[in-house]
Design a protein around this motif. Structure first.
Motif, PDB file in Angstrom:
ATOM      1  N   LYS A 439      42.019 -66.312  -9.294  1.00 45.76           N
ATOM      2  CA  LYS A 439      42.869 -66.031 -10.453  1.00 45.76           C
ATOM      3  C   LYS A 439      44.292 -65.735  -9.979  1.00 45.76           C
ATOM      4  CE  LYS A 439      38.803 -65.634 -12.559  1.00 45.76           C
ATOM      5  NZ  LYS A 439      38.225 -66.741 -13.332  1.00 45.76           N
ATOM      6  N   ALA A 441      47.347 -63.509 -11.074  1.00 45.39           N
ATOM      7  CA  ALA A 441      47.771 -62.405 -11.944  1.00 45.39           C
ATOM      8  C   ALA A 441      49.297 -62.429 -12.041  1.00 45.39           C
ATOM      9  CB  ALA A 441      47.276 -61.079 -11.389  1.00 45.39           C
ATOM     10  N   PRO A 444      53.679 -58.175 -14.924  1.00 41.36           N
ATOM     11  CA  PRO A 444      53.404 -57.173 -15.960  1.00 41.36           C
ATOM     12  C   PRO A 444      54.686 -56.849 -16.734  1.00 41.36           C
ATOM     13  CG  PRO A 444      53.684 -56.088 -13.870  1.00 41.36           C
ATOM     14  CD  PRO A 444      53.815 -57.563 -13.592  1.00 41.36           C
ATOM     15  N   LEU A 480      46.297 -65.102 -15.290  1.00 44.32           N
ATOM     16  CA  LEU A 480      46.087 -63.866 -16.045  1.00 44.32           C
ATOM     17  C   LEU A 480      47.436 -63.233 -16.368  1.00 44.32           C
ATOM     18  CD1 LEU A 480      43.239 -62.422 -13.783  1.00 44.32           C
ATOM     19  CD2 LEU A 480      42.974 -63.829 -15.835  1.00 44.32           C
ATOM     20  N   GLU A 483      48.933 -59.155 -15.511  1.00 43.09           N
ATOM     21  CA  GLU A 483      48.023 -58.384 -14.670  1.00 43.09           C
ATOM     22  C   GLU A 483      48.464 -58.271 -13.218  1.00 43.09           C
ATOM     23  OE1 GLU A 483      43.875 -59.005 -15.147  1.00 43.09           O
ATOM     24  OE2 GLU A 483      44.012 -59.401 -17.293  1.00 43.09           O
ATOM     25  N   GLU A 492      43.953 -63.430  -6.823  1.00 42.98           N
ATOM     26  CA  GLU A 492      42.761 -62.598  -6.707  1.00 42.98           C
ATOM     27  C   GLU A 492      41.545 -63.484  -6.443  1.00 42.98           C
ATOM     28  OE1 GLU A 492      44.092 -59.330 -10.115  1.00 42.98           O
ATOM     29  OE2 GLU A 492      42.448 -60.736 -10.500  1.00 42.98           O
ATOM     30  N   GLN A 504      35.959 -58.383  -7.782  1.00 43.25           N
ATOM     31  CA  GLN A 504      37.298 -58.754  -7.326  1.00 43.25           C
ATOM     32  C   GLN A 504      37.545 -58.085  -5.982  1.00 43.25           C
ATOM     33  OE1 GLN A 504      41.003 -57.033  -7.773  1.00 43.25           O
ATOM     34  NE2 GLN A 504      41.110 -58.616  -6.213  1.00 43.25           N
TER      35      GLN A 504
END
Length: 664
Positions: A439, A441, A444, A480, A483, A492, A504
């Motif tokens: 994934k 991320a 944010p 994602l 994140e 990840e 994870q």
């Protein structure tokens, strides 16, 4: 004539519906089967109730049980509301608070009037929930004025709901959902059309625990009731079977049975490793050292305690302070009068991560562009002040050791370095028999750095995975939003274990913020100073958690090269003790971790005991074996033993217990 809206369906068709129509009307127009199966809808991508009216032309997708992710979320949300209604019906005077869905079910927090709930209460609550489902009560959405709703909650003695309704941000009206005409809860929704849409055999209440109101230990203690909810009985049964299997594999139970480690209050959140458990650690550490040595890393060791000013400069003090253990750098004399720590004390902190210390090593001496990439690795012991309630065996601890490394590189080296890391991680995870997904991320909302920096960092990670051939459905590639860490996006690695759970573990982050904040630089080919990019990376994540995952993945039956005791030589009669000792000595000389069992016990007892200890190989010897120079070899899990010469047994075990070869 009312205005007509064009409603586009997933198959490309378009239906014209009059103003005021709802997704339920579209479902009914298509056919009674779909009308019965529909649970909710997505209007222009937003999940809504079937009763939500269209406000204009829209794209519509009706949600049925085939849309499992949405359907499960709806079902679990409904189960939570029905749980709250059932509890208030059985225990008048109980106040309701929050009741969200979870990854495999739901929970609801209550303030009981008389006593905390116990697991003995659960069967009656389940029966009441099934009665509510059987009643097929309509679930109806209403919009209320905030002050009106707060007033209602207060009148009904629902002080927690009143507080929450009054403190919700904004001044817009609030939504509630009625169950029939006699019970309501404040909720954003959506919900299914009625309670009867749920399968009464598809849920089970699982446990009761305490929980603080709004997660604050200074607030009132509530009773939390957990449940698991699914779309049908078959799914529930499969889940309960998985839970039973997970309980058998629980690393805390197996850790005690196999004498690997223990935890106790005197060091809450830290692990006491026993000799056998620490042997697993040592093997993993040796394995990882071979991996990083072959990959061109240089191992370092950095201090446990650093000045708070360093953490201020890195940004951790402002964003991570509550999770750090801090101490004054000067402890006062206990005989002195006055406060134990003065207001002007200088503070130190146990490091919660290794990255700032690695920057300080990088800054020693002048670095040239020719020195890059510089890969610094540390088996770094860190401390984080995790809440008591969050601690869980080896999976979440306060003291842990990371297989941590930081790669300082030039802009033009980033993609190649990330790709090399992806390939290294792939080899390592496959050595342990794991499949995984990757994934990305993304940034944010609260972060350091400019949008341009984040654009570059995210694209670099994305491009590296593409070049490594891992950005494919086979590897579960997914992005994602929101994140990432406050200083960098990250890749990840999510491992899938033997019973389908995901963990994870590994990460790599492309960071331009920390080198800037801590003034790391190198001399470029042009003679000017430049900022390196800092790649934060780990593969195990932490030794503690990775060992816990391994124990559960293998149900304690670790690969022979990792097993703390790889073989036991067990004698049938005392006359074979001398030969048994000779067999063990030869195995030990060949590099096999071996013990002897010469107790005056029946051999079946010994076999059973060492099987429970998950010892991979048992070599049984008696008088005949001693005379012939043979052994009876039993492999863990096999029904029968195999007779062979001692030399052949040593050759077999030497090969079977060898650590994986990390060469590509």
């Amino acid at each position: 004539m009312s205005e007509m809206f064009k409603i586009s369906l997933p198959d490309g068709s378009v239906r014209e519906m009059p103003q005021g129509s709802t997704p339920a009307d579209v479902a009914a127009a298509i056919g009674p089967g779909l009308a019965k199966a529909a649970m909710a809808a997505r209007i222009d991508g937003e999940l809504v109730d079937l009763s939500m009216p269209f406000t204009g032309d829209a794209a519509l997708a009706l949600v049925t049980s085939r849309d499992e992710a949405d359907a499960l979320e709806l079902a679990r949300h409904d189960f939570a509301h029905i749980l709250a209604e059932a509890v208030q019906a059985l225990f008048p005077g109980t106040q309701i608070t929050f009741g969200p869905s979870t990854d495999d079910g739901f929970y609801y927090d209550f303030a009981p009037r008389d006593r905390p709930f116990t697991e003995e209460d659960l069967p009656a609550i389940e029966a009441e929930m099934r009665r509510i489902i059987a009643a097929d009560k309509p679930l109806r959405r209403e919009v209320w004025d905030r002050e009106q709703l707060v007033s209602r909650w207060k009148q009904q003695g629902e002080t927690f709901k009143a507080e929450w309704a009054a403190q919700l941000p904004g001044d817009e009206p609030l939504t509630v959902y009625w169950s029939g005409d006699d019970w309501l809860d404040m909720c954003r929704g959506p919900h299914m059309p009625s309670t009867g849409k749920l399968d009464p055999a598809a849920f089970k209440l699982t446990r009761v625990s305490g929980a603080y109101w709004r997660g604050d230990q200074n607030n009132a203690m509530l009773s939390r009731i957990y449940g698991t909810g699914w779309l049908n009985k078959k799914q529930l049964s499969a889940h309960l079977t998985r839970l039973e299997e997970a309980a058998k594999r629980d690393h805390r139970r197996l850790g005690a049975e196999m004498d690997l480690f223990h935890l106790q209050a005197e060091a809450h959140g830290s692990v006491f490793w026993h000799p056998k458990g620490y042997m697993i650690w040592r093997e993993l550490e040796a394995y990882m050292r071979r991996a990083i040595d072959d990959a061109g890393y240089r191992e370092v060791k950095t201090p446990q305690v650093m000045d708070a000013r360093q953490w201020e400069q890195s940004g951790h003090w402002g964003k991570y302070r509550e999770n750090m253990f801090v101490i004054p750098d000067e402890v006062p004399n206990v005989e002195d009068e006055g406060p134990i720590v003065s207001d002007d004390a200088q503070w130190m902190a146990l490091k919660p991560m290794n990255c700032p210390a690695h920057v300080l090593i990088f800054r020693q001496g002048i670095k040239s562009y020719r020195d890059l990439p510089l890969r610094l690795y540390e088996n770094g012991c860190c401390h984080r002040n995790e809440p008591h309630g969050a601690l869980h065996g080896l999976m979440r601890v306060r003291q842990f050791t990371q297989d941590d490394a930081h790669i300082f590189c030039r802009e033009d080296q980033i993609v190649a370095e990330v790709r090399a890391f992806c390939e290294l991680a792939d080899r390592i995870y496959k050595d342990f028999g794991f499949t995984y997904s990757i994934k990305l991320a993304l940034r944010p909302e609260k972060r350091f750095g400019t949008d341009a920096m984040w654009d570059m960092a995210e694209n670099e990670l994305r491009n590296a995975v593409v070049e490594a051939g891992l950005a494919t459905p086979e590897y579960g590639w997914e992005e994602l939003p929101g994140e990432g860490a406050f200083y960098a996006p990250k890749l990840e690695w999510h491992l899938t274990d033997a019973i389908g759970r995901t963990w994870q573990v590994g990460t790599i982050q492309s960071d331009r913020v920390l080198p800037e904040r801590l003034d790391a630089s190198y001399v470029g080919e042009d003679g000017a100073r430049h900022r390196p990019v800092m790649l934060h990376r780990a593969i195990f994540g932490s030794y503690e958690r990775f060992i816990g995952i391994l124990i559960e993945h293998f149900a304690g039956r670790l690969p022979a090269w990792l097993a703390p005791v790889q073989a036991v030589v067990a004698t049938i009669v005392s006359d074979a003790d001398a030969y048994g000792a000779q067999v063990a000595a030869k195995l030990r000389s060949a590099g096999v971790r071996v013990e002897t069992d010469m107790r005056n016990e029946k051999i079946n007892y010994k076999v059973r005991e060492h099987s429970l200890q998950k010892v991979p190989y048992l070599l049984v010897v008696g008088k005949r074996e001693a005379e012939e120079g043979t052994v009876a070899l039993r492999t863990l899990g096999a029904e029968h033993q195999k007779m062979m010469s001692l030399d052949d047994a040593i050759a077999l075990l030497t090969a079977e217990t060898a650590a994986p070869d990390l060469r590509p």
